[in-house]
Design a protein around this motif. Sequence first.
Motif, short mmCIF file in Angstrom:
data_model
loop_
_atom_site.label_atom_id
_atom_site.label_comp_id
_atom_site.label_asym_id
_atom_site.label_seq_id
_atom_site.Cartn_x
_atom_site.Cartn_y
_atom_site.Cartn_z
N LEU A 75 -3.15 -8.23 9.90
CA LEU A 75 -2.38 -9.16 8.61
C LEU A 75 -2.90 -8.61 7.54
O LEU A 75 -2.34 -8.78 6.64
CB LEU A 75 -1.94 -10.72 8.69
N ALA A 76 -4.19 -9.02 7.64
CA ALA A 76 -4.93 -8.97 5.84
C ALA A 76 -4.42 -7.78 5.59
O ALA A 76 -3.86 -7.51 4.05
CB ALA A 76 -5.96 -9.15 6.19
N PRO A 77 -4.70 -6.57 5.74
CA PRO A 77 -4.15 -5.14 5.59
C PRO A 77 -2.90 -5.20 5.12
O PRO A 77 -3.11 -4.97 4.10
CB PRO A 77 -4.60 -4.53 6.40
N ILE A 78 -2.40 -5.57 5.72
CA ILE A 78 -0.71 -5.62 5.31
C ILE A 78 0.22 -6.13 4.56
O ILE A 78 0.81 -5.65 3.24
CB ILE A 78 0.37 -5.59 6.65
N ALA A 79 -1.04 -7.80 4.70
CA ALA A 79 -0.35 -7.89 2.99
C ALA A 79 -1.01 -7.63 1.53
O ALA A 79 -0.48 -7.89 0.73
CB ALA A 79 -0.88 -9.77 2.98
N THR A 80 -2.22 -7.06 1.83
CA THR A 80 -2.83 -6.53 0.33
C THR A 80 -1.75 -5.05 0.35
O THR A 80 -1.67 -5.32 -0.74
CB THR A 80 -4.15 -6.41 0.60
N ARG A 81 -1.07 -4.84 0.84
CA ARG A 81 -0.17 -3.43 0.89
C ARG A 81 1.62 -3.99 0.52
O ARG A 81 1.71 -2.98 -0.07
CB ARG A 81 -0.01 -2.42 2.05
N THR A 82 1.23 -4.68 1.02
CA THR A 82 3.46 -5.26 0.40
C THR A 82 3.25 -6.47 -0.49
O THR A 82 4.11 -6.28 -1.58
CB THR A 82 3.70 -6.04 2.16
N MET A 83 2.35 -6.90 -0.71
CA MET A 83 2.30 -8.86 -1.49
C MET A 83 1.15 -8.75 -2.70
O MET A 83 1.73 -8.70 -3.66
CB MET A 83 1.38 -9.86 -0.35
N GLY A 84 -0.11 -7.68 -2.37
CA GLY A 84 -0.95 -7.83 -2.89
C GLY A 84 -1.88 -9.37 -2.66
O GLY A 84 -1.62 -9.49 -2.00
N LYS A 85 -3.03 -8.90 -3.47
CA LYS A 85 -3.92 -9.48 -2.18
C LYS A 85 -4.12 -11.56 -2.97
O LYS A 85 -3.93 -12.51 -2.08
CB LYS A 85 -5.60 -10.15 -2.70
N LYS A 86 -4.22 -11.84 -4.08
CA LYS A 86 -3.68 -13.08 -4.80
C LYS A 86 -2.67 -13.96 -3.82
O LYS A 86 -2.32 -14.73 -2.95
CB LYS A 86 -3.86 -13.08 -5.85
N ASP B 54 -10.90 1.10 -2.85
CA ASP B 54 -9.85 1.07 -3.09
C ASP B 54 -9.51 -0.27 -3.00
O ASP B 54 -9.81 -1.09 -2.15
CB ASP B 54 -9.51 1.98 -2.15
N TYR B 55 -8.35 -0.77 -4.08
CA TYR B 55 -8.04 -2.39 -3.43
C TYR B 55 -7.72 -2.52 -1.89
O TYR B 55 -7.75 -3.48 -1.62
CB TYR B 55 -6.52 -2.23 -3.79
N ASP B 56 -6.80 -1.34 -1.09
CA ASP B 56 -6.68 -1.49 0.17
C ASP B 56 -7.61 -1.20 1.16
O ASP B 56 -7.72 -2.35 1.85
CB ASP B 56 -5.08 -0.89 0.21
N GLN B 57 -8.27 -0.32 0.79
CA GLN B 57 -9.36 0.01 1.51
C GLN B 57 -10.42 -1.38 1.94
O GLN B 57 -10.72 -1.32 3.04
CB GLN B 57 -10.01 1.43 1.33
N ARG B 58 -10.77 -1.84 1.08
CA ARG B 58 -11.23 -3.40 0.90
C ARG B 58 -11.00 -4.12 1.90
O ARG B 58 -11.79 -5.55 2.45
CB ARG B 58 -11.29 -3.62 0.25
N VAL C 56 -6.23 -24.49 -7.37
CA VAL C 56 -7.16 -23.52 -8.46
C VAL C 56 -7.59 -22.14 -7.99
O VAL C 56 -7.50 -21.70 -8.96
CB VAL C 56 -8.86 -24.34 -7.77
N MET C 57 -7.22 -21.41 -7.17
CA MET C 57 -7.17 -20.52 -6.74
C MET C 57 -5.53 -19.62 -7.38
O MET C 57 -5.92 -18.48 -7.78
CB MET C 57 -6.47 -19.88 -5.45
N ALA C 58 -4.52 -20.82 -7.74
CA ALA C 58 -3.61 -19.73 -8.30
C ALA C 58 -3.93 -19.61 -9.49
O ALA C 58 -3.29 -18.82 -10.20
CB ALA C 58 -2.59 -20.58 -8.73
N THR C 59 -5.58 -19.56 -10.47
CA THR C 59 -5.49 -18.95 -11.55
C THR C 59 -6.71 -18.43 -11.95
O THR C 59 -6.72 -17.70 -12.55
CB THR C 59 -6.57 -20.49 -12.37
N TYR C 60 -6.71 -17.41 -10.22
CA TYR C 60 -7.33 -16.02 -10.45
C TYR C 60 -6.21 -14.66 -10.89
O TYR C 60 -5.24 -14.67 -11.03
CB TYR C 60 -7.78 -16.02 -8.82
N LYS C 61 -7.23 -14.27 -11.91
CA LYS C 61 -5.71 -13.46 -12.93
C LYS C 61 -6.05 -12.25 -12.43
O LYS C 61 -5.24 -11.39 -13.01
CB LYS C 61 -6.67 -13.08 -14.03
N LEU C 62 -6.72 -11.43 -11.45
CA LEU C 62 -6.93 -9.96 -11.02
C LEU C 62 -5.64 -9.76 -10.38
O LEU C 62 -6.56 -9.95 -8.73
CB LEU C 62 -8.77 -9.59 -10.44
#
Length: 499
Positions: A317-328, A159-163, A470-476
């Motif tokens: 904060l990290a799980p909240i950011a994942t759920r609300t904004m996405g990881k990248k 799961d995207y969020d669980q990770r 450089v990280m801005a070029t991450y696509k997934l």
Amino acid sequence: MAETTSSDTPSSPAASPAAAPPKPSLWTKLAYGFGSVAYGVKDNGFNYFLLLFYSQVIGLDARLVGLAITTALILDAVSDPIVGYWSDNFRSRWGRRHPFMYASAIPVAATFFLLWNPPQGLSQMGLFWYLLSMAVLIRTFITFYETPSSALAPELSEDYDQRSSLLSFRYYFGWTGGNAMSVLMFMALFPAFSTAAIPNGQFNRDAYELYGIIASALIFVAILVSAGGTHSRIAHLKGAPPKRRITLGAIFREIFETLANRSFVALFIAAMLGSVATGLSAALAFYFSTYFWGFSPQQIGWITMSVFVSAIIGSVLAPIATRTMGKKRGAMIIGVIAFLGAPLPIVLRLMGVLPDNDHPFVYGLVLTTTMIDTGLIICFQILSASMLADLVEAAELKTGRRSEGVFFAASTFIRKTVQGLGVITAGFVLTAAQFPAGASPSEVPEEALLRLGTYYVPTILGLWMAMMAVMATYKLSREGHEENLRQLAAKSTEAAKSD
């Protein structure tokens, strides 16, 4: 008839790429996360105490200490991809990762204890070879634990969020465990071992002997808790790829195929730039806290204590950011805030808007900004690691192999190999600032302090901003990850029908 095990039986859940593991329980997250205490304690000892102990307490020439540590670091970096690839392809009734984790517990704890208890009466070269041997052994043995253990994250949950939640526990305990040993040393052990003969406990060999006992015991417990606490998940973990003829050329070809991904390359280069920046920041931390700001040891101790709060901030904060904004997107926003904010107090001092260093506001500002900024950096690290975990399915879709170990080993490999560049960069900054060697805080000219800040700020900002670019070029994205899972499930269904 060929012998089979639970990890390579085609009908077992572990061997099916489509069998999504059940949601990890709170205990599983705690056990998985607590395992990082082992690496946090080891890293803390190497980063903060090893050079001082061997050079100032034991009496080994500092140049030989540096040579031993650097050599061990290089050899350790080479071992990472080997162990990562091996654990990806290992077969046993306990799966791919857990045999490595269990087997490493005693060797890691024993060698870490011996590292802090060198035999007395050795010559300079005898001490050098002892330090080098122990450093290589402890780094190698903990690689056999840390790489397979870290690689469990993508397997414990797809799961995207669980990770992100899993890795939040991992980073929280890693930062907290390592920092706890620093606090223990400065707040308890060093004062307790201050005597009439040795007024400063930092230079008392007995303090480090007790430290070695406590730290090695904590490492042993952390490894066993993590391995035992995730043992019940073995049946749900992925199995090794089908048996095949493996040659040295095939190994390198498979590793290249696994890592030949634009998003991984982005994370790889970003990790390289970030490691140089981290090394620079750590190497000059003492100079800024002691010389630039003029803080007392007690004040520095409270700043160290604030990292406990930082770890909570980052892991929440990290799980909240994942759920609300996405990881990248979350990593980019939080990273920019963190990296622009880190040198802010120095910039304000250079601009002349802060009062004198002895004003309470200055210490309060540095303490608060350090605590919050470190929390944001921890959050950024968690999101970056979670982004790396999501690439596992993308690689599996392309190669047909699960390669969690290779991905996480490659990430640690680059951090280790370029870590020393940060220290070298710090040396250039100090030279450019004409900073006097061996001077007490009162002997350093004001001009040298201003030059130190003036050269440091653009250097560290340049490295961090290049990393973000450089990280801005991450696509997934979340959608891309879920599409990868759907395609893997469809392939698995087709394979089951053909059987």
